[in-house]
Design a protein around this motif. Structure first.
Motif, PDB file in Angstrom:
ATOM      1  N   LEU A  83       0.833  -1.209   0.000  1.00 29.29           N
ATOM      2  CA  LEU A  83       0.000   0.000   0.000  1.00 29.29           C
ATOM      3  C   LEU A  83       0.867   1.259   0.000  1.00 29.29           C
ATOM      4  O   LEU A  83       0.493   2.283  -0.591  1.00 29.29           O
ATOM      5  CB  LEU A  83      -0.940  -0.016   1.199  1.00 29.29           C
ATOM      6  N   ALA A  84       2.023   1.198   0.659  1.00 26.41           N
ATOM      7  CA  ALA A  84       2.932   2.355   0.644  1.00 26.41           C
ATOM      8  C   ALA A  84       3.453   2.612  -0.763  1.00 26.41           C
ATOM      9  O   ALA A  84       3.555   3.765  -1.200  1.00 26.41           O
ATOM     10  CB  ALA A  84       4.085   2.119   1.619  1.00 26.41           C
ATOM     11  N   ARG A  85       3.776   1.525  -1.490  1.00 32.41           N
ATOM     12  CA  ARG A  85       4.214   1.697  -2.883  1.00 32.41           C
ATOM     13  C   ARG A  85       3.084   2.282  -3.718  1.00 32.41           C
ATOM     14  O   ARG A  85       3.304   3.131  -4.586  1.00 32.41           O
ATOM     15  CB  ARG A  85       4.673   0.357  -3.461  1.00 32.41           C
ATOM     16  N   ALA A  86       1.857   1.833  -3.440  1.00 32.27           N
ATOM     17  CA  ALA A  86       0.707   2.365  -4.173  1.00 32.27           C
ATOM     18  C   ALA A  86       0.523   3.848  -3.877  1.00 32.27           C
ATOM     19  O   ALA A  86       0.223   4.647  -4.770  1.00 32.27           O
ATOM     20  CB  ALA A  86      -0.550   1.584  -3.806  1.00 32.27           C
ATOM     21  N   ALA A  87       0.700   4.247  -2.610  1.00 34.81           N
ATOM     22  CA  ALA A  87       0.513   5.644  -2.228  1.00 34.81           C
ATOM     23  C   ALA A  87       1.551   6.548  -2.869  1.00 34.81           C
ATOM     24  O   ALA A  87       1.307   7.751  -3.043  1.00 34.81           O
ATOM     25  CB  ALA A  87       0.551   5.766  -0.706  1.00 34.81           C
ATOM     26  N   ASP A  88       2.706   5.997  -3.236  1.00 36.41           N
ATOM     27  CA  ASP A  88       3.712   6.808  -3.928  1.00 36.41           C
ATOM     28  C   ASP A  88       3.188   7.301  -5.275  1.00 36.41           C
ATOM     29  O   ASP A  88       3.667   8.311  -5.805  1.00 36.41           O
ATOM     30  CB  ASP A  88       4.995   5.993  -4.143  1.00 36.41           C
ATOM     31  N   ARG A  89       2.222   6.605  -5.825  1.00 29.02           N
ATOM     32  CA  ARG A  89       1.624   7.002  -7.100  1.00 29.02           C
ATOM     33  C   ARG A  89       0.632   8.146  -6.915  1.00 29.02           C
ATOM     34  O   ARG A  89       0.287   8.839  -7.863  1.00 29.02           O
ATOM     35  CB  ARG A  89       0.924   5.791  -7.728  1.00 29.02           C
ATOM     36  N   GLY A  90       0.160   8.324  -5.670  1.00 28.92           N
ATOM     37  CA  GLY A  90      -0.826   9.349  -5.359  1.00 28.92           C
ATOM     38  C   GLY A  90      -1.979   8.756  -4.583  1.00 28.92           C
ATOM     39  O   GLY A  90      -2.114   7.530  -4.483  1.00 28.92           O
ATOM     40  N   PRO A  91      -2.836   9.578  -3.983  1.00 34.78           N
ATOM     41  CA  PRO A  91      -3.992   9.072  -3.239  1.00 34.78           C
ATOM     42  C   PRO A  91      -4.869   8.180  -4.119  1.00 34.78           C
ATOM     43  O   PRO A  91      -4.973   8.397  -5.326  1.00 34.78           O
ATOM     44  CB  PRO A  91      -4.729  10.343  -2.822  1.00 34.78           C
ATOM     45  N   PHE A  92      -5.501   7.200  -3.490  1.00 31.75           N
ATOM     46  CA  PHE A  92      -6.326   6.258  -4.238  1.00 31.75           C
ATOM     47  C   PHE A  92      -7.486   5.796  -3.358  1.00 31.75           C
ATOM     48  O   PHE A  92      -7.508   6.055  -2.154  1.00 31.75           O
ATOM     49  CB  PHE A  92      -5.501   5.045  -4.692  1.00 31.75           C
ATOM     50  N   THR A  93      -8.436   5.126  -3.970  1.00 31.87           N
ATOM     51  CA  THR A  93      -9.532   4.509  -3.232  1.00 31.87           C
ATOM     52  C   THR A  93      -9.323   3.005  -3.234  1.00 31.87           C
ATOM     53  O   THR A  93      -9.137   2.394  -4.286  1.00 31.87           O
ATOM     54  CB  THR A  93     -10.900   4.833  -3.860  1.00 31.87           C
ATOM     55  N   ARG A  94      -9.330   2.425  -2.058  1.00 32.84           N
ATOM     56  CA  ARG A  94      -9.251   0.967  -1.922  1.00 32.84           C
ATOM     57  C   ARG A  94     -10.672   0.426  -1.845  1.00 32.84           C
ATOM     58  O   ARG A  94     -11.463   0.842  -0.996  1.00 32.84           O
ATOM     59  CB  ARG A  94      -8.462   0.590  -0.681  1.00 32.84           C
ATOM     60  N   VAL A  95     -10.981  -0.494  -2.743  1.00 29.70           N
ATOM     61  CA  VAL A  95     -12.284  -1.156  -2.745  1.00 29.70           C
ATOM     62  C   VAL A  95     -12.057  -2.585  -2.268  1.00 29.70           C
ATOM     63  O   VAL A  95     -11.272  -3.325  -2.868  1.00 29.70           O
ATOM     64  CB  VAL A  95     -12.923  -1.160  -4.145  1.00 29.70           C
TER      65      VAL A  95
END
Length: 311
Positions: free
Chosen positions: A8-20
């Motif tokens: 999730l930290a790697r994902a957040a490096d891309r920018g804010p997101f919504t987790r479904v």
């Protein structure tokens, strides 16, 4: 499934997101409780089952929906599954991801909602008795925090190495290191989350590996394969697979014994690797190896004790 803070930290490096997340699945549904999908304005990772359900969830996530959504798949989506799901939508960024600590992570899908007594009790039973709490309690999610990723080393960037990286890189919970002797041996695009390591003699990189790592030796050179096996037997490993034929393994057993390794040590090496019933195509070998690794890790997780699910 569990929350993976590193992923999730790697994902957040891309920018804010919504987790479904599939917070509850009842009856016949495309995916199980805990299946997740990460949604940005221009990108999606993961899946909650595809089809109309996923298409709708992506649109709602991009529209800013948070909280829970109850969906009867037949009436609402005209899907033939016939079951029902409860989806949870939560916004995540570097700050929210940094708050994922401990063994269990509980939070409201509607921010600011006080913690219900049922959540407090479920967490206490999880920590004191080892009971697995429900994933969804009222509008709160309770998820196990994933342990550190399992280190996996793939030695060799040839056809089988590339196929194996392709099979393993989408799987959660793995930290993949990929080695070879030159940058030109790797593909132009290396999957996200895979660490390429280059050395004139790749065996010199063994000191960087954790002693509980899984290794798959797939290089272009029998002599390098032998050196890797020799050094890994001295270094320690959680698992070691060697590509090759039965005749190659007979020769390797003799040579490793001559190098001073006992029969018990040598027998820890798996050779050949993969599932012989699938064939010898690189993708078939990779499929067999990946399946075996997933089964092994799932069995190990089950053996550590999930605990019984709390009512």
């Amino acid at each position: 499934m569990s929350l993976d803070p590193a992923a999730l930290a790697r994902a957040a490096d891309r920018g804010p997101f919504t987790r479904v997340v599939v917070a509850r699945a009842q009856g016949s549904t495309p995916r199980e409780d805990g299946a997740e999908m990460l949604v940005w304005a221009d990108h999606v990772e993961g899946t909650i089952g595809g089809g109309a359900l996923e298409f709708s969830a992506i649109a709602k996530a991009r529209g800013g929906l948070t909280g829970i959504e109850k969906i009867p798949l037949g009436p609402a989506m005209n899907q033939c599954c016939g079951g029902a799901v409860v989806l949870g939508y939560e916004r995540m960024d570097r700050t929210t991801v940094s708050q994922i600590t401990g063994d269990w992570h509980a939070r409201p899908l509607t921010p600011g909602t006080p913690e219900p007594l049922a959540v407090t009790r479920a967490l206490a039973r999880a920590r004191d008795r080892g009971e697995t709490p429900p994933l969804l309690v009222e509008n709160w999610l309770i998820e196990r925090v994933a342990p550190p990723a399992t280190p996996v080393w793939v030695w060799g960037a040839g056809h089988v190495g590339r196929a194996l990286i392709g099979a393993l890189s989408p799987l959660p919970g793995l930290a993949l290191s990929w080695t070879d002797s030159g940058a030109e041996r790797f593909p132009d695009m290396i999957p996200e989350g895979v660490t390429p390591l280059i050395a004139e003699n790749p065996a010199d990189l063994i000191s960087l590996a954790r002693t509980d790592a899984r290794h798959f030796v797939l290089t272009y050179s029998h002599s390098l394969d032998l050196e890797l096996c020799h050094r890994l037997l001295a270094h320690g490993f959680g698992g070691l697979g060697l590509i090759g034929s039965d005749s190659k393994w007979v020769r390797f057993r003799k040579r490793l014994a001559a190098l001073g390794h006992s029969d018990a040590q040598i027998s820890r090496i798996a050779c050949p690797i993969g599932d012989p019933t699938l064939g010898k195509h690189p993708q078939a070998i990779a499929l067999g190896v990946a399946t075996g690794l997933v089964k092994e890790l799932n069995a190990a997780q089950a053996a550590t004790g999930k605990g019984k699910r709390a009512g």
